[in-house]
Design a protein around this motif. Sequence first.
Motif, short mmCIF file in Angstrom:
data_model
loop_
_atom_site.label_atom_id
_atom_site.label_comp_id
_atom_site.label_asym_id
_atom_site.label_seq_id
_atom_site.Cartn_x
_atom_site.Cartn_y
_atom_site.Cartn_z
N UNK A 153 0.85 -1.21 0.00
CA UNK A 153 0.00 0.00 0.00
C UNK A 153 0.88 1.25 0.00
N UNK A 154 1.91 1.24 0.87
CA UNK A 154 2.79 2.41 0.97
C UNK A 154 3.42 2.74 -0.37
N UNK A 155 3.93 1.70 -1.04
CA UNK A 155 4.66 1.94 -2.31
C UNK A 155 3.68 2.30 -3.44
N UNK A 156 2.51 1.67 -3.45
CA UNK A 156 1.52 2.04 -4.47
C UNK A 156 1.10 3.49 -4.28
N UNK A 157 0.93 3.91 -3.01
CA UNK A 157 0.54 5.31 -2.74
C UNK A 157 1.65 6.25 -3.20
N UNK A 158 2.88 5.90 -2.87
CA UNK A 158 4.03 6.71 -3.28
C UNK A 158 4.01 6.93 -4.79
N UNK A 159 3.79 5.83 -5.52
CA UNK A 159 3.82 5.91 -6.99
C UNK A 159 2.62 6.69 -7.52
N UNK A 160 1.48 6.51 -6.88
CA UNK A 160 0.26 7.16 -7.39
C UNK A 160 0.29 8.67 -7.16
N UNK A 161 1.09 9.13 -6.23
CA UNK A 161 1.12 10.56 -5.89
C UNK A 161 2.30 11.29 -6.54
N UNK A 162 3.12 10.56 -7.30
CA UNK A 162 4.35 11.18 -7.83
C UNK A 162 4.04 12.07 -9.02
N UNK A 163 4.94 13.03 -9.26
CA UNK A 163 4.78 13.99 -10.36
C UNK A 163 5.21 13.37 -11.70
#
Lengths: 317, 317
Positions: free
Chosen positions: B98-108
Amino acid sequence: MTDGTRRKIVVSTLAEAEFFAAGGFDDIIYGKPVIPSQIPRCKKLQERCTQFHLLFENEESFYSLERTPLENKKWTVFLEVDIGGCRTGVPWDSERVIELARLASQAQNVEFKGIYSHSAVAYTKTSETALRGQAKLDTQRVMGVCDRIRQAGIAVDSVGLGDTPSCSVIDDSMANLTEVHPGNYVFYDTQQCGTGSCTMDDIAVRVATRVISHKPEINQIVTDSGFVSLSHDGLSSNLPNGIAVFQDHPELRLQRVTQEHGCVSVKSGDIDCRAYPLDSMLFIYPYHACATAANHPVFYVHSGDKVLGTWKPVKGW
Amino acid sequence: MTDGTRRKIVVSTLAEAEFFAAGGFDDIIYGKPVIPSQIPRCKKLQERCTQFHLLFENEESFYSLERTPLENKKWTVFLEVDIGGCRTGVPWDSERVIELARLASQAQNVEFKGIYSHSAVAYTKTSETALRGQAKLDTQRVMGVCDRIRQAGIAVDSVGLGDTPSCSVIDDSMANLTEVHPGNYVFYDTQQCGTGSCTMDDIAVRVATRVISHKPEINQIVTDSGFVSLSHDGLSSNLPNGIAVFQDHPELRLQRVTQEHGCVSVKSGDIDCRAYPLDSMLFIYPYHACATAANHPVFYVHSGDKVLGTWKPVKGW
């Protein structure tokens, strides 16, 4: 390896023979028994080289040579003798060594040069002392074959013993041999260390690999060297370091390889992933340099951090 | 494999990606987690292709992508999830997915595409039924990860499961996946037969080898296919046929290989060397086609006795 000359090499494929002959090498032994279908390629190599020698170990292949005369020269052949390795070659203690040597010595189109042998048993030894004992035994066997052939009135010019382990210890009795055919010693490897033929300091090759994953939850890091890079050789060796040894990291153990992944743990306790940062480079001493080197399309020849050149191995057969 | 298109392939090395991109292929996944030192090469591939996708499974590599913006497009990434194979990937049952998917989904600079997984456990199965059960379990795991990420409010476009065994049986539940990534099925091999994913008739590759020696005294013939041709894969498999299976000769057993020699006996009784004349050709079904094929510089594509073309595999990394 050839004392500055381009002479006196052994190859294990005809592709290698053709590569080296094209590069000006001469006096080449093809180190596997020739079969009839290879004779056209061998004939071209005979025309290209002053000396290109073949192994034989049966009548059928021999007669194929005999039926294919060369212009202005003879085929030169070595009788391959099996001194206990149970691969190719005529059994050292059989009557067939005399029969085949006589056949070759009496032929019109063929010159009998002598005996070629390879000590596979030496690879099973685990100390320099044991290895020296095996080298002595192997030398006795091959010299014994030579004596029996000479007693039958047949001249034997050349008596050769192969393999890196025996040739690394050199028992005094080996002074009676006229040539040796080691190959692996160019690099050495951890398997050779295990036989007593070299130390880790003698190993002149490493595989460079990078850390691509940290898996502390299963006590593992993953590198990008799989079997396509390292080969599977040594997998069943039960070495304390696993399949290979990591330079400067004796604590690491290569557990298993898949195509492009190496799964690495530590020999005891928990792995501290911080000691192996992501993307950092590790250097692996291969278990069997022949198998590993054969997987790589290019070798980088370096001095420290400086790449001095590249070697591209001959592929195919 | 690509339904006549040059789209939607997975590669295991950047060298393969560069080869296929140069040949006009697009929509390529690099099937190992990217590391920072590879980003310059990946950037060139991104510029060359419309779509070139990367795997990630840690923050460090992800941030390296984020710090390297592309012109007029975003990096596209899949989160690699470890569903039990214990190779690379984030553990399927961890919070980190979840943490890594969130990181990727919020990236520019990065677009999160979805989940990539490979079922190594499927390779340990020994029947089609067991394999189907494993494929169901693996699909449940990867779909479960997908559901958890979606429940966290993150869009998941793509859900992929790899490996030839699972993709050969296709459990009904796999209809929920958006893509599969098998590779070995192009050839299949005797290992795959052992998992229940194919039959011998499905195996589309053989190694041609010739008989180079008869050794009736030790109940053996020798062929010219050693580990440089076949690889060592399967050596510890304890298959009834040894390392490999000989076409039309179920009685033969490949006992061991050295660099350029294969030592072959029969499964029971004494070998009748006359059945395998010197120089005759035998055809070997490999144990692991991936490992064997990687050793060969060229594959001959044939129909019966007619060679229709040659394939040259990409070497190196």
